[in-house]
Design a protein around this motif. Structure first.
Motif, mmCIF file in Angstrom:
data_model
loop_
_atom_site.group_PDB
_atom_site.id
_atom_site.type_symbol
_atom_site.label_atom_id
_atom_site.label_comp_id
_atom_site.label_asym_id
_atom_site.label_seq_id
_atom_site.Cartn_x
_atom_site.Cartn_y
_atom_site.Cartn_z
ATOM 1 N N SER A 6 22.403 16.733 -17.233
ATOM 2 C CA SER A 6 23.722 16.191 -16.902
ATOM 3 C C SER A 6 24.364 17.100 -15.863
ATOM 4 C CB SER A 6 24.607 16.089 -18.147
ATOM 5 O OG SER A 6 24.838 17.370 -18.698
ATOM 6 N N GLY A 7 25.392 16.587 -15.260
ATOM 7 C CA GLY A 7 26.175 17.380 -14.326
ATOM 8 C C GLY A 7 27.536 17.659 -14.934
ATOM 9 N N VAL A 8 27.937 18.902 -14.944
ATOM 10 C CA VAL A 8 29.219 19.282 -15.523
ATOM 11 C C VAL A 8 30.106 19.803 -14.406
ATOM 12 C CG1 VAL A 8 30.393 20.758 -17.211
ATOM 13 C CG2 VAL A 8 28.091 19.884 -17.704
ATOM 14 N N ASP A 9 31.233 19.141 -14.225
ATOM 15 C CA ASP A 9 32.197 19.568 -13.205
ATOM 16 C C ASP A 9 33.222 20.484 -13.855
ATOM 17 O OD1 ASP A 9 30.822 17.901 -11.530
ATOM 18 O OD2 ASP A 9 32.368 16.353 -11.446
ATOM 19 N N LEU A 10 33.379 21.664 -13.282
ATOM 20 C CA LEU A 10 34.295 22.650 -13.831
ATOM 21 C C LEU A 10 35.477 22.866 -12.902
ATOM 22 C CD1 LEU A 10 31.677 25.329 -14.943
ATOM 23 C CD2 LEU A 10 32.774 23.594 -16.372
ATOM 24 N N LEU A 11 36.605 23.156 -13.494
ATOM 25 C CA LEU A 11 37.802 23.569 -12.764
ATOM 26 C C LEU A 11 38.185 24.950 -13.282
ATOM 27 C CD1 LEU A 11 39.900 20.282 -13.028
ATOM 28 C CD2 LEU A 11 38.572 21.068 -11.062
ATOM 29 N N PHE A 12 38.931 25.664 -12.494
ATOM 30 C CA PHE A 12 39.388 26.981 -12.910
ATOM 31 C C PHE A 12 40.904 26.952 -13.016
ATOM 32 C CE2 PHE A 12 35.320 27.509 -10.827
ATOM 33 C CZ PHE A 12 34.628 28.163 -11.832
ATOM 34 N N GLY A 13 41.380 27.190 -14.229
ATOM 35 C CA GLY A 13 42.810 27.135 -14.500
ATOM 36 C C GLY A 13 43.461 28.488 -14.348
ATOM 37 N N GLU A 14 44.612 28.582 -14.962
ATOM 38 C CA GLU A 14 45.375 29.830 -14.904
ATOM 39 C C GLU A 14 44.574 30.971 -15.524
ATOM 40 O OE1 GLU A 14 49.261 29.375 -16.577
ATOM 41 O OE2 GLU A 14 49.563 27.452 -15.566
ATOM 42 N N ALA A 27 22.815 14.989 -12.766
ATOM 43 C CA ALA A 27 23.230 16.196 -12.045
ATOM 44 C C ALA A 27 22.944 16.017 -10.556
ATOM 45 C CB ALA A 27 22.464 17.397 -12.575
ATOM 46 N N HIS A 28 23.813 16.535 -9.736
ATOM 47 C CA HIS A 28 23.619 16.491 -8.287
ATOM 48 C C HIS A 28 22.887 17.766 -7.876
ATOM 49 C CE1 HIS A 28 26.123 12.944 -7.653
ATOM 50 N NE2 HIS A 28 26.798 13.401 -8.691
ATOM 51 N N ILE A 29 21.571 17.714 -8.027
ATOM 52 C CA ILE A 29 20.783 18.929 -7.838
ATOM 53 C C ILE A 29 20.782 19.406 -6.398
ATOM 54 C CG2 ILE A 29 19.379 18.586 -9.893
ATOM 55 C CD1 ILE A 29 17.164 17.497 -8.130
ATOM 56 N N ARG A 30 21.002 18.519 -5.457
ATOM 57 C CA ARG A 30 21.064 18.934 -4.055
ATOM 58 C C ARG A 30 22.311 19.798 -3.821
ATOM 59 N NH1 ARG A 30 18.074 18.924 0.753
ATOM 60 N NH2 ARG A 30 19.507 19.870 2.217
ATOM 61 N N MET A 44 13.684 21.181 -14.115
ATOM 62 C CA MET A 44 13.775 19.846 -14.705
ATOM 63 C C MET A 44 12.382 19.250 -14.889
ATOM 64 S SD MET A 44 17.075 18.535 -12.552
ATOM 65 C CE MET A 44 17.419 16.999 -13.382
ATOM 66 N N ILE A 45 11.524 19.427 -13.913
ATOM 67 C CA ILE A 45 10.154 18.913 -14.004
ATOM 68 C C ILE A 45 9.400 19.627 -15.125
ATOM 69 C CG2 ILE A 45 7.929 18.817 -12.807
ATOM 70 C CD1 ILE A 45 9.611 18.312 -10.220
ATOM 71 N N LYS A 46 9.553 20.943 -15.222
ATOM 72 C CA LYS A 46 8.911 21.691 -16.306
ATOM 73 C C LYS A 46 9.366 21.164 -17.668
ATOM 74 C CE LYS A 46 8.434 25.989 -13.744
ATOM 75 N NZ LYS A 46 8.942 27.372 -13.588
ATOM 76 N N HIS A 47 10.654 20.897 -17.793
ATOM 77 C CA HIS A 47 11.213 20.384 -19.051
ATOM 78 C C HIS A 47 10.608 19.021 -19.395
ATOM 79 C CE1 HIS A 47 14.112 19.613 -22.220
ATOM 80 N NE2 HIS A 47 14.337 18.437 -21.666
ATOM 81 N N VAL A 48 10.552 18.132 -18.428
ATOM 82 C CA VAL A 48 9.983 16.798 -18.654
ATOM 83 C C VAL A 48 8.522 16.900 -19.071
ATOM 84 C CG1 VAL A 48 9.335 14.627 -17.533
ATOM 85 C CG2 VAL A 48 11.602 15.598 -17.149
ATOM 86 N N LEU A 49 7.770 17.729 -18.397
ATOM 87 C CA LEU A 49 6.363 17.895 -18.739
ATOM 88 C C LEU A 49 6.187 18.452 -20.145
ATOM 89 C CD1 LEU A 49 4.942 19.195 -15.342
ATOM 90 C CD2 LEU A 49 4.706 16.895 -16.333
ATOM 91 N N THR A 50 7.047 19.376 -20.543
ATOM 92 C CA THR A 50 7.007 19.925 -21.899
ATOM 93 C C THR A 50 7.296 18.833 -22.925
ATOM 94 O OG1 THR A 50 7.661 22.122 -21.132
ATOM 95 C CG2 THR A 50 8.011 21.629 -23.458
ATOM 96 N N LYS A 51 8.303 18.010 -22.658
ATOM 97 C CA LYS A 51 8.650 16.915 -23.578
ATOM 98 C C LYS A 51 7.515 15.911 -23.685
ATOM 99 C CE LYS A 51 12.907 16.094 -24.599
ATOM 100 N NZ LYS A 51 13.721 16.255 -25.778
#
Length: 54
Positions: A6-14, A27-30, A44-51
């Motif tokens: 997944s892609g997680v977008d973070l912001l930085f607060g106070e 996820a925007h891997i680029r 990601m490819i290693k993970h898929v192959l393991t699964k």
């Protein structure tokens, strides 16, 4: 979420507090590569192959 990727977008607060803005189903891997030089696709490819081997 239960997602393998997944892609997680973070912001930085106070005071540098990290806030989750949104979680995307892909996820925007680029963008990650452009910003960090890390090629997430390799892991990601290693993970898929393991699964698939289970």
């Amino acid at each position: 979420m239960g997602a393998d990727f997944s892609g997680v977008d973070l912001l930085f607060g106070e005071n540098g507090q990290t806030l989750v803005c949104e979680i995307n189903s892909n996820a925007h891997i680029r963008n990650l590569y452009d910003c960090t030089g890390i090629n997430a696709a390799d892991n990601m490819i290693k993970h898929v192959l393991t699964k698939l081997s289970k």
